[in-house]
Design an enzyme around this catalytic site. Sequence first.
Site, PDB file in Angstrom:
ATOM      1  N   MET A 199     -17.529   0.673  13.180  1.00 57.79           N
ATOM      2  CA  MET A 199     -17.203   0.767  11.761  1.00 57.79           C
ATOM      3  C   MET A 199     -15.976   1.654  11.574  1.00 57.79           C
ATOM      4  O   MET A 199     -15.950   2.784  12.085  1.00 57.79           O
ATOM      5  CB  MET A 199     -18.371   1.376  10.980  1.00 57.79           C
ATOM      6  CG  MET A 199     -19.647   0.572  11.041  1.00 57.79           C
ATOM      7  SD  MET A 199     -20.959   1.311  10.026  1.00 57.79           S
ATOM      8  CE  MET A 199     -21.321   2.794  10.975  1.00 57.79           C
ATOM      9  N   GLY A 208     -16.818   6.665   9.426  1.00 59.29           N
ATOM     10  CA  GLY A 208     -16.424   5.962  10.640  1.00 59.29           C
ATOM     11  C   GLY A 208     -17.308   6.244  11.839  1.00 59.29           C
ATOM     12  O   GLY A 208     -17.575   7.393  12.148  1.00 59.29           O
ATOM     13  N   SER A 209     -17.763   5.206  12.541  1.00 58.79           N
ATOM     14  CA  SER A 209     -18.676   5.422  13.661  1.00 58.79           C
ATOM     15  C   SER A 209     -19.072   4.100  14.288  1.00 58.79           C
ATOM     16  O   SER A 209     -18.316   3.140  14.237  1.00 58.79           O
ATOM     17  CB  SER A 209     -19.916   6.186  13.185  1.00 58.79           C
ATOM     18  OG  SER A 209     -20.393   5.612  11.987  1.00 58.79           O
ATOM     19  N   ARG A 210     -20.304   4.026  14.825  1.00 62.49           N
ATOM     20  CA  ARG A 210     -20.737   2.829  15.542  1.00 62.49           C
ATOM     21  C   ARG A 210     -22.254   2.692  15.506  1.00 62.49           C
ATOM     22  O   ARG A 210     -22.982   3.683  15.454  1.00 62.49           O
ATOM     23  CB  ARG A 210     -20.238   2.943  16.981  1.00 62.49           C
ATOM     24  CG  ARG A 210     -20.750   1.899  17.941  1.00 62.49           C
ATOM     25  CD  ARG A 210     -20.047   2.071  19.270  1.00 62.49           C
ATOM     26  NE  ARG A 210     -20.903   1.839  20.411  1.00 62.49           N
ATOM     27  CZ  ARG A 210     -20.600   2.164  21.654  1.00 62.49           C
ATOM     28  NH1 ARG A 210     -19.457   2.763  21.917  1.00 62.49           N
ATOM     29  NH2 ARG A 210     -21.428   1.907  22.632  1.00 62.49           N
ATOM     30  N   ILE A 270     -24.393   6.060  15.998  1.00 56.95           N
ATOM     31  CA  ILE A 270     -23.583   6.918  16.868  1.00 56.95           C
ATOM     32  C   ILE A 270     -22.434   7.515  16.061  1.00 56.95           C
ATOM     33  O   ILE A 270     -21.652   6.785  15.437  1.00 56.95           O
ATOM     34  CB  ILE A 270     -23.028   6.123  18.062  1.00 56.95           C
ATOM     35  CG1 ILE A 270     -24.171   5.510  18.873  1.00 56.95           C
ATOM     36  CG2 ILE A 270     -22.171   7.011  18.958  1.00 56.95           C
ATOM     37  CD1 ILE A 270     -23.707   4.583  19.981  1.00 56.95           C
TER      38      ILE A 270
END
Length: 234
Positions: free
Chosen positions: A103, A190-192, A160
């Site tokens: 993301m 922002g991340s995953r 994450i």
Amino acid sequence: MDSLLSTITRAFPPINREGWPFVAIAAVLTLVIGSFWQPLFWILLGLTIWVAAFFRDPTRVTPQGEGLVVSPADGRISHLVEVLPPPELGLPAEPMLRISIFMNVFNVHVNRMPISGKIDRVVYTPGKFLNAELDKASLDNERNGLVITHSLGTVACVQIAGLVARRIVSWVKGGEELAAGSRFGMIRFGSRLDVFLPVGTVPQVALGQTTLAGETILADLTQVGGAARPTRAS
């Protein structure tokens, strides 16, 4: 007039409750600091609009079907690999299919259940803040994992943190039963998201594909093996 107002309202998705304090702070700073210098006001106004957009929480229509696994996040498919699941999840030390969704700061960041089922446990693990696109971020970064029991197998979903993300938010706890597409948390800025599926599961997405949380089908647990993986056309 009511019809026009309704149309305008539907064009702007609602803001998740987690975002209202940030929007309020940005708006106050815009009014106070911007009053001293007009160009700064417009810069801060743009920042306030971006903060509101970051916390948007649009309505999603989740596909219905036994065994359907949907994307838990808006973003881009960054990894499709078979790996051992993170040890803290307490799953067997056997390979699972990992589908990773990256993301960026412009994606919707509300996370949704990938499949209907019971949340066996929620496991938070402190860690680093490496670039979330790196493969090793799955084991090195700060993360929060959900282990979900479904009649067709166990599924895990891991939030994450990344370089910019510094706050993982979870709204669920072990023992809850939720439907696919239900909101369970978010990661700020922002991340995953990693989804771990039983070995033999065939992904229905391709590397680089854009996903929508609660809508894009990642896989179907009723169809194990035998089908080719989708590939990118360009």
